[in-house]
Every structure is written in structure tokens, then in C-alpha cells.
Design a protein around this motif. Structure first.
Motif, short mmCIF file in Angstrom:
data_model
loop_
_atom_site.label_atom_id
_atom_site.label_comp_id
_atom_site.label_asym_id
_atom_site.label_seq_id
_atom_site.Cartn_x
_atom_site.Cartn_y
_atom_site.Cartn_z
N HIS A 30 1.37 -1.76 5.53
CA HIS A 30 2.08 -3.48 6.03
C HIS A 30 0.50 -3.72 6.57
CE1 HIS A 30 3.93 -6.23 8.14
NE2 HIS A 30 3.39 -5.78 8.99
N PHE A 31 -0.06 -2.94 6.84
CA PHE A 31 -1.44 -3.73 7.64
C PHE A 31 -2.42 -4.05 6.38
CE2 PHE A 31 -6.01 -2.64 8.57
CZ PHE A 31 -6.10 -3.65 9.70
N ALA A 32 -2.21 -3.64 5.42
CA ALA A 32 -3.46 -3.26 4.48
C ALA A 32 -2.33 -5.02 3.67
CB ALA A 32 -3.68 -2.46 3.20
N ARG A 33 -0.81 -5.11 3.31
CA ARG A 33 -0.62 -6.49 3.50
C ARG A 33 -1.38 -7.11 3.90
NH1 ARG A 33 3.71 -2.96 2.44
NH2 ARG A 33 3.14 -2.34 0.38
N GLU A 34 -1.24 -7.09 5.01
CA GLU A 34 -1.20 -8.10 5.89
C GLU A 34 -2.03 -9.28 5.91
OE1 GLU A 34 1.17 -10.27 7.66
OE2 GLU A 34 2.83 -9.24 5.76
N SER A 35 -3.42 -7.70 6.22
CA SER A 35 -5.25 -8.04 6.05
C SER A 35 -5.31 -9.08 4.28
CB SER A 35 -6.49 -6.67 6.35
OG SER A 35 -6.94 -6.42 6.14
N LEU A 36 -4.39 -8.56 3.51
CA LEU A 36 -4.55 -9.49 2.34
C LEU A 36 -4.39 -10.47 2.22
CD1 LEU A 36 -5.72 -9.55 -1.46
CD2 LEU A 36 -3.03 -8.58 -1.49
N ARG A 37 -3.30 -10.85 2.43
CA ARG A 37 -2.63 -12.01 3.22
C ARG A 37 -3.79 -12.91 3.74
NH1 ARG A 37 2.98 -11.54 4.38
NH2 ARG A 37 3.01 -11.83 1.69
N TRP A 38 -3.96 -12.74 5.62
CA TRP A 38 -5.07 -12.49 5.88
C TRP A 38 -6.64 -13.68 4.93
CZ3 TRP A 38 -10.16 -11.83 7.74
CH2 TRP A 38 -9.79 -12.76 8.92
N GLN A 39 -6.88 -12.56 4.58
CA GLN A 39 -8.45 -12.40 3.21
C GLN A 39 -7.96 -14.15 2.60
OE1 GLN A 39 -9.82 -8.93 2.23
NE2 GLN A 39 -9.06 -8.43 4.36
#
Length: 93
Positions: A30-39
């Protein structure tokens, strides 16, 4: 996380061992997906802030991609990048 594992329309024959392993908990994924989304959103915002007349076509295409993928900036950015690879500037979907 690889884009091929995230998006159905990108063919992928190999697996991503980091995502598939049990060591990568749901929280980490979940953190990886949210990080990708933010970037992706940061990149989109930066491109759309541009004012160069020569880049207006790219900004217009990006706006269209964002409109077609509401709430999913990572998909919008990927779609824009794929459009830029197509010499005709047409969607491959």
C-alpha cells in the motif's frame, strides 16, 4: 513495483518477486502504491505548470490523460508516456 504488474493493458511475462513475496506485507505494498501515486502527481503538476508554447501539445495531452484517469495520476502519467512513444500521438488502448 513495476508498471507491468499494476496495469492490465501492459503485457508482462515475468513476476515481480518483491511484490509477490510474503515479506512484502500489505502495508508495504500500500505504501509503495501511494508513493508511486504521489510521485506521479508531482510530475504531472510540474509539467502542467510549464508555460513554454512549444510544450502546449504535451500539456494538452496530459490534461486529457488526467481527465480519462480521475484519481489515478500514475495511470494518467503512464498513458501520457505511452502516447509520447506513439509517433502518431494516438492511444494504443
Amino acid at each position: 513495483m513495476s508498471a507491468e504488474r499494476t496495469y492490465d493493458f501492459i503485457p508482462c511475462a515475468d513476476t515481480d518477486p518483491w511484490i509477490e513475496s510474503t515479506a512484502a506485507s500489505a502495508e508495504v505494498r500500500h505504501f509503495a502504491r501511494e508513493s508511486l501515486r504521489w510521485q506521479a502527481q508531482e510530475i504531472i503538476d510540474e509539467v502542467l505548470r510549464g508555460t513554454s508554447p512549444g510544450e502546449e501539445l504535451a500539456r494538452a495531452r496530459l490534461r486529457r490523460c488526467v481527465a480519462q484517469n480521475p484519481g489515478k495520476p500514475e495511470r494518467a502519467l503512464l498513458q501520457q508516456l505511452m502516447l509520447n512513444r506513439d509517433p502518431r500521438g494516438e492511444s494504443t488502448q
